[in-house]
Scaffold this motif. Structure first.
Motif, PDB file in Angstrom:
ATOM      1  N   GLU A   9       0.906  -1.156  -0.052  1.00  0.00           N
ATOM      2  CA  GLU A   9       0.076   0.217  -0.085  1.00  0.00           C
ATOM      3  C   GLU A   9       0.766   1.181   0.147  1.00  0.00           C
ATOM      4  OE1 GLU A   9      -2.168  -3.697   0.978  1.00  0.00           O
ATOM      5  OE2 GLU A   9      -0.201  -2.760   2.006  1.00  0.00           O
ATOM      6  N   GLN A  10       1.571   1.218   0.658  1.00  0.00           N
ATOM      7  CA  GLN A  10       2.741   2.760   0.631  1.00  0.00           C
ATOM      8  C   GLN A  10       3.569   2.119  -0.668  1.00  0.00           C
ATOM      9  OE1 GLN A  10       5.508   0.972   4.385  1.00  0.00           O
ATOM     10  NE2 GLN A  10       4.497   2.444   5.526  1.00  0.00           N
ATOM     11  N   LEU A  11       3.642   1.026  -1.147  1.00  0.00           N
ATOM     12  CA  LEU A  11       4.167   1.790  -2.321  1.00  0.00           C
ATOM     13  C   LEU A  11       3.325   2.236  -3.597  1.00  0.00           C
ATOM     14  CD1 LEU A  11       6.853  -1.760  -2.358  1.00  0.00           C
ATOM     15  CD2 LEU A  11       7.754   1.391  -2.828  1.00  0.00           C
ATOM     16  N   PHE A  12       2.525   1.838  -3.616  1.00  0.00           N
ATOM     17  CA  PHE A  12       0.961   1.536  -4.357  1.00  0.00           C
ATOM     18  C   PHE A  12       1.130   3.246  -4.057  1.00  0.00           C
ATOM     19  CE2 PHE A  12      -1.044  -2.783  -3.507  1.00  0.00           C
ATOM     20  CZ  PHE A  12      -0.917  -3.017  -4.956  1.00  0.00           C
ATOM     21  N   ALA A  13       1.029   4.235  -2.788  1.00  0.00           N
ATOM     22  CA  ALA A  13       1.234   5.225  -2.889  1.00  0.00           C
ATOM     23  C   ALA A  13       1.794   6.324  -3.354  1.00  0.00           C
ATOM     24  CB  ALA A  13       1.079   5.431  -1.181  1.00  0.00           C
ATOM     25  N   ALA A  14       3.096   6.044  -3.148  1.00  0.00           N
ATOM     26  CA  ALA A  14       4.261   6.265  -3.617  1.00  0.00           C
ATOM     27  C   ALA A  14       4.462   6.090  -5.152  1.00  0.00           C
ATOM     28  CB  ALA A  14       5.936   5.572  -3.109  1.00  0.00           C
ATOM     29  N   ALA A  15       3.992   5.496  -5.650  1.00  0.00           N
ATOM     30  CA  ALA A  15       5.285   5.424  -7.297  1.00  0.00           C
ATOM     31  C   ALA A  15       2.816   5.416  -8.257  1.00  0.00           C
ATOM     32  CB  ALA A  15       4.660   3.866  -7.439  1.00  0.00           C
ATOM     33  N   GLY A  16       2.167   6.306  -6.980  1.00  0.00           N
ATOM     34  CA  GLY A  16       0.951   6.310  -7.562  1.00  0.00           C
ATOM     35  C   GLY A  16       0.759   7.264  -9.046  1.00  0.00           C
ATOM     36  N   SER A  17       1.602   8.413  -9.153  1.00  0.00           N
ATOM     37  CA  SER A  17       1.245   9.130 -10.007  1.00  0.00           C
ATOM     38  C   SER A  17       2.088   8.894 -11.608  1.00  0.00           C
ATOM     39  CB  SER A  17       1.895  10.777  -9.681  1.00  0.00           C
ATOM     40  OG  SER A  17       3.894  10.611  -9.010  1.00  0.00           O
ATOM     41  N   PHE A  18       3.535   8.217 -10.961  1.00  0.00           N
ATOM     42  CA  PHE A  18       4.456   7.556 -12.329  1.00  0.00           C
ATOM     43  C   PHE A  18       3.882   6.579 -13.271  1.00  0.00           C
ATOM     44  CE2 PHE A  18       7.584   7.801  -8.817  1.00  0.00           C
ATOM     45  CZ  PHE A  18       8.030   8.718  -8.765  1.00  0.00           C
ATOM     46  N   GLY A  19       2.730   5.779 -13.073  1.00  0.00           N
ATOM     47  CA  GLY A  19       2.023   5.196 -14.675  1.00  0.00           C
ATOM     48  C   GLY A  19       1.525   6.433 -15.706  1.00  0.00           C
ATOM     49  N   GLY A  20       0.980   5.512 -16.342  1.00  0.00           N
ATOM     50  CA  GLY A  20       0.999   6.261 -18.384  1.00  0.00           C
ATOM     51  C   GLY A  20       2.538   7.213 -18.273  1.00  0.00           C
ATOM     52  N   GLY A  21       3.618   7.328 -18.127  1.00  0.00           N
ATOM     53  CA  GLY A  21       4.857   7.778 -18.598  1.00  0.00           C
ATOM     54  C   GLY A  21       4.244   9.495 -17.488  1.00  0.00           C
ATOM     55  N   PHE A  22       4.246   9.386 -15.905  1.00  0.00           N
ATOM     56  CA  PHE A  22       3.895  10.233 -15.545  1.00  0.00           C
ATOM     57  C   PHE A  22       2.722  10.941 -15.445  1.00  0.00           C
ATOM     58  CE2 PHE A  22       9.003  11.768 -15.480  1.00  0.00           C
ATOM     59  CZ  PHE A  22       8.753  10.649 -15.024  1.00  0.00           C
ATOM     60  N   GLY A  23       1.375  10.342 -15.255  1.00  0.00           N
ATOM     61  CA  GLY A  23      -0.046  11.148 -14.549  1.00  0.00           C
ATOM     62  C   GLY A  23      -0.763  10.489 -15.854  1.00  0.00           C
ATOM     63  N   GLY A  24      -0.103   9.714 -16.972  1.00  0.00           N
ATOM     64  CA  GLY A  24      -1.122   9.134 -17.917  1.00  0.00           C
ATOM     65  C   GLY A  24      -0.345  10.443 -19.066  1.00  0.00           C
ATOM     66  N   SER A  25       0.122  11.189 -18.430  1.00  0.00           N
ATOM     67  CA  SER A  25       0.453  11.592 -20.408  1.00  0.00           C
ATOM     68  C   SER A  25       0.903  10.854 -21.263  1.00  0.00           C
ATOM     69  CB  SER A  25       1.473  13.068 -20.042  1.00  0.00           C
ATOM     70  OG  SER A  25       3.004  12.333 -19.594  1.00  0.00           O
ATOM     71  N   HIS A  26       1.930   9.969 -20.704  1.00  0.00           N
ATOM     72  CA  HIS A  26       2.888   8.970 -21.957  1.00  0.00           C
ATOM     73  C   HIS A  26       3.748   9.684 -22.624  1.00  0.00           C
ATOM     74  CE1 HIS A  26      -0.450   5.942 -20.683  1.00  0.00           C
ATOM     75  NE2 HIS A  26      -1.806   7.180 -21.441  1.00  0.00           N
ATOM     76  N   GLU A  27       3.657  10.656 -22.232  1.00  0.00           N
ATOM     77  CA  GLU A  27       4.972  11.439 -22.567  1.00  0.00           C
ATOM     78  C   GLU A  27       6.290  11.068 -22.024  1.00  0.00           C
ATOM     79  OE1 GLU A  27       3.500  15.465 -22.442  1.00  0.00           O
ATOM     80  OE2 GLU A  27       2.133  15.497 -23.309  1.00  0.00           O
ATOM     81  N   GLU A  28       6.182  10.980 -20.771  1.00  0.00           N
ATOM     82  CA  GLU A  28       7.825  10.508 -19.836  1.00  0.00           C
ATOM     83  C   GLU A  28       7.911   8.860 -19.813  1.00  0.00           C
ATOM     84  OE1 GLU A  28       9.779  13.274 -19.368  1.00  0.00           O
ATOM     85  OE2 GLU A  28       8.129  14.159 -20.243  1.00  0.00           O
ATOM     86  N   ALA A  29       8.637   8.799 -18.843  1.00  0.00           N
ATOM     87  CA  ALA A  29       9.498   7.427 -18.451  1.00  0.00           C
ATOM     88  C   ALA A  29       7.826   6.506 -18.695  1.00  0.00           C
ATOM     89  CB  ALA A  29      10.115   7.712 -17.721  1.00  0.00           C
ATOM     90  N   CYS A  30       8.438   5.483 -18.573  1.00  0.00           N
ATOM     91  CA  CYS A  30       7.748   4.194 -18.504  1.00  0.00           C
ATOM     92  C   CYS A  30       6.989   4.152 -17.370  1.00  0.00           C
ATOM     93  CB  CYS A  30       8.077   2.991 -19.506  1.00  0.00           C
ATOM     94  SG  CYS A  30       7.471   1.458 -19.242  1.00  0.00           S
TER      95      CYS A  30
END
Length: 150
Positions: free
Chosen positions: A34-55
């Protein structure tokens, strides 16, 4: 423990790529999933779903590396060099397989299962992001084994 399969299961439950990879390594980090889900929550989809940045699968692995090999001491250049080197090594391994580390570029290229995506082949995974997730988990395990952490 099959961390590749665990990461895949987390993704199937709706967690993003970064969350799925990071949480699959909770047992090594002293963090809860749960702590890791919280820490990584904004990283998905290339940083927040933009698909512009890191996988996200790459970001989740780098988060785990940062937890396991912390650079927290002011002026601790050895720790800084170590985590930067590990991050670069991981990104290089991922890029060697897929050609890219940015979400949008990976989505355009749509690399599939190959002889180099062993976990995806073993688990019968063919969906794009799932291939990235299980391969990221596999590469992170490989790197951690080399570092004596696994």
């Amino acid at each position: 423990m099959d961390r590749c399969a665990l990461a895949y299961e987390y993704h199937k439950k709706g967690y993003n790529c970064a969350q799925a990879v990071a949480a699959a390594f909770a047992d090594l980090t002293d963090w809860t999933p749960e702590q890791l889900f919280a820490a990584a929550g904004s990283f998905g989809g290339g940083f927040g779903g933009s698909h512009e940045e890191a996988c996200g699968a790459v970001s989740g692995a780098l988060l785990v590396l940062g937890i396991l090999f912390p650079f927290t001491g002011e002026g601790d250049l050895e720790a800084k060099r170590r985590i930067y080197s590990l991050a670069k090594d991981f990104r290089g391994r991922f890029s060697d397989i897929f050609g890219f580390t940015r979400c949008g570029e990976l989505l355009k290229a749509r690399p599939g299962v190959s002889e180099r995506t062993r976990a995806a082949r073993r688990l019968g995974i063919t969906a794009h992001c799932d291939i990235m997730i299980v391969t990221s988990a596999e590469l992170l395990e490989e790197l951690l084994r080399e570092q004596g952490t696994l």
